[in-house]
Design an enzyme around this catalytic site. Structure first.
Site, PDB file in Angstrom:
ATOM      1  N   ARG A 133       0.813  -1.234   0.000  1.00  0.00           N
ATOM      2  CA  ARG A 133       0.000   0.000   0.000  1.00  0.00           C
ATOM      3  C   ARG A 133       0.845   1.284   0.000  1.00  0.00           C
ATOM      4  O   ARG A 133       0.480   2.290   0.604  1.00  0.00           O
ATOM      5  CB  ARG A 133      -0.974   0.033   1.186  1.00  0.00           C
ATOM      6  CG  ARG A 133      -1.983  -1.055   1.208  1.00  0.00           C
ATOM      7  CD  ARG A 133      -2.890  -1.038  -0.036  1.00  0.00           C
ATOM      8  NE  ARG A 133      -3.714  -2.212  -0.012  1.00  0.00           N
ATOM      9  CZ  ARG A 133      -3.330  -3.386  -0.522  1.00  0.00           C
ATOM     10  NH1 ARG A 133      -2.166  -3.536  -1.134  1.00  0.00           N
ATOM     11  NH2 ARG A 133      -4.134  -4.423  -0.458  1.00  0.00           N
TER      12      ARG A 133
ATOM     13  N   SER B 179     -11.017   0.052   2.701  1.00  0.00           N
ATOM     14  CA  SER B 179     -10.309  -0.197   3.965  1.00  0.00           C
ATOM     15  C   SER B 179      -9.750   1.120   4.487  1.00  0.00           C
ATOM     16  O   SER B 179      -8.984   1.780   3.796  1.00  0.00           O
ATOM     17  CB  SER B 179      -9.139  -1.163   3.741  1.00  0.00           C
ATOM     18  OG  SER B 179      -9.617  -2.352   3.184  1.00  0.00           O
TER      19      SER B 179
ATOM     20  N   GLU C 127      -5.231   4.250   5.765  1.00  0.00           N
ATOM     21  CA  GLU C 127      -4.888   3.983   4.361  1.00  0.00           C
ATOM     22  C   GLU C 127      -5.197   5.156   3.412  1.00  0.00           C
ATOM     23  O   GLU C 127      -4.315   5.562   2.649  1.00  0.00           O
ATOM     24  CB  GLU C 127      -5.597   2.707   3.887  1.00  0.00           C
ATOM     25  CG  GLU C 127      -5.107   2.266   2.525  1.00  0.00           C
ATOM     26  CD  GLU C 127      -5.789   1.009   2.008  1.00  0.00           C
ATOM     27  OE1 GLU C 127      -5.678  -0.048   2.636  1.00  0.00           O
ATOM     28  OE2 GLU C 127      -6.432   1.105   0.949  1.00  0.00           O
TER      29      GLU C 127
END
Ligand SMILES: Cc1cc2nc3c(=O)[nH]c(=O)nc-3n(C[C@H](O)[C@H](O)[C@H](O)COP(=O)(O)OP(=O)(O)OC[C@H]3O[C@@H](n4cnc5c(N)ncnc54)[C@H](O)[C@@H]3O)c2cc1C
Length: 342
Positions: A166, A241, A337
């Site tokens: 990520r 998320s 995130e």
């Protein structure tokens, strides 16, 4: 001639529907206008911020001194074919899932597990999108970008992009918003898809009695599982998320497992283990609850929902409360995130 909009509300341009207004918003149909956009932002002395579909972005509240640029250059084409490999280029403004569907329809394997991820092709390398055992990193070859510092177009090989879980070099403060991606090239395979190890997907094929899943079968499986786990952001605004799965030393994970035998762990190697952030949040009793106007999705504690028109401040408050509770219970600091902009 650029078409510049002023004081543009940003909430509708994100999937979590929060945030204030951008001073300038410029929509361009192709990359050739990027030098002009950069010159405009420089003249106005405001930071330039590239935006895709806003599915991984949380804009701050209030009036933001930003020049948002949205590059709408959708295209997909075969770049070259070498034996069993096909190199495909796609414009940054292409919808990511349209790209995935295009590859599946032609029998090109490599991004099928990334079916259904919202957003644009141009944003995909920024956080190295991933799902169900696949990551963009595995197929990305290079990105083409406008370098706003050197004022020229560049091609960056994937190694230089430093894609990891990520993240990528594009998130590094030293490079933030320096490169505006204009296209990406992926290396896909003409061979049958590799067997999938992800439990949910294996279970799906077992129940469907599918022995050798095709790319289309994998896409169906992924889309079905995603629908069960993620709210549709068109009806329940969210950013997917909201927290990354923390990666911790293996010994620490082993100790946690002794204390919490049901903890969800994903071993990475002999030294590191990934924990399911959603499980940690769930264990704090938060799944299905609200913190102020912000919901913690009842089917997946990793997702914060914004059905009540929460502000960015409300969402940050909810985030901080979750971080505190997880930290107190497990001694683990979760990392957000989506990117906060402004
Ligand atoms: C319901 C839901 C499910 C999701 N599931 C997943 C998932 O399974 N896996 C996963 O990895 N992510 C997932 N996401 C997160 C998100 O979809 C991805 O991160 C996606 O790549 C973001 O694309 P976007 O165009 O919306 O990016 P934006 O939110 O518009 O931008 C994200 C970042 O990319 C930058 N950016 C955008 N375009 C460019 C460009 N042309 N050049 C340079 N920088 C650019 C922005 O400046 C920003 O930093 C999910 C989100 C939602 C809402």
């Amino acid at each position: 001639m650029l078409e510049v909009q002023e004081q543009v509300p940003l909430a509708p341009r994100t999937t979590i529907h929060a945030g204030g207004t951008a001073h300038y918003f410029i929509h361009i149909p192709n990359e050739t206008q990027l030098p002009e956009v950069c010159a405009f932002a420089r003249e106005k002395k405001v930071p330039l911020h590239p935006l895709g579909d806003g599915s991984n972005t949380l804009f701050a509240d209030g009036s933001l001194e930003l020049c948002i640029v949205k590059l709408a250059n959708p295209f997909i084409r075969v770049w070259s074919v070498e034996q069993n490999l096909v190199y495909v280029e796609s414009g940054a403004g292409t919808e990511w899932d349209a790209f995935v569907l295009w590859t599946i329809q032609r029998g090109y394997a490599g991004v099928e597990c990334l079916s259904g991820i919202p957003g644009t092709v141009g944003a995909a390398p920024i956080q190295n999108i991933g799902a169900y055992g696949q990551e963009l990193k595995q197929t990305l070859v290079q990105v083409r970008a406008y370098d706003t510092k050197l004022e020229t177009y560049v091609s960056l090989p994937v190694k230089q992009c430093e894609l990891d879980y990520r993240t990528s070099i594009f998130k590094d403060p030293a490079y933030k918003n320096r490169y505006i991606l204009t296209s990406i090239v992926c290396r896909l395979s003409l061979r049958a898809p590799t067997p999938l190890t992800y439990t949910d997907i294996q279970n799906y094929f077992q129940t469907q009695n599918i022995q050798q899943p095709s790319l289309a079968n994998i896409r169906d499986a992924v889309l079905t599982i995603r629908t069960q786990k993620l709210p549709d952001y068109h009806s329940i605004p969210n950013a997917g998320s909201f927290f990354k799965n923390p990666i911790i030393p293996k010994e620490r994970a082993d100790a946690l497992q002794k204390q919490y035998p049901n903890i969800k762990l994903f071993p990475i190697d002999n030294t590191q283990t990934k924990l399911a952030a959603g499980w940690l949040i769930d264990q704090c009793g938060l799944k299905g609850s609200y913190i102020g106007p912000v919901g913690i999705y009842e089917k997946n504690a990793l997702v914060l929902t914004n059905a009540n028109m929460a502000s960015c401040a409300d969402i940050i408050q909810a985030r901080d409360s979750i971080l505190k509770q997880v930290q107190e219970k497990f001694g683990i600091t979760l990392e957000m995130e989506p990117e906060i902009v402004g």
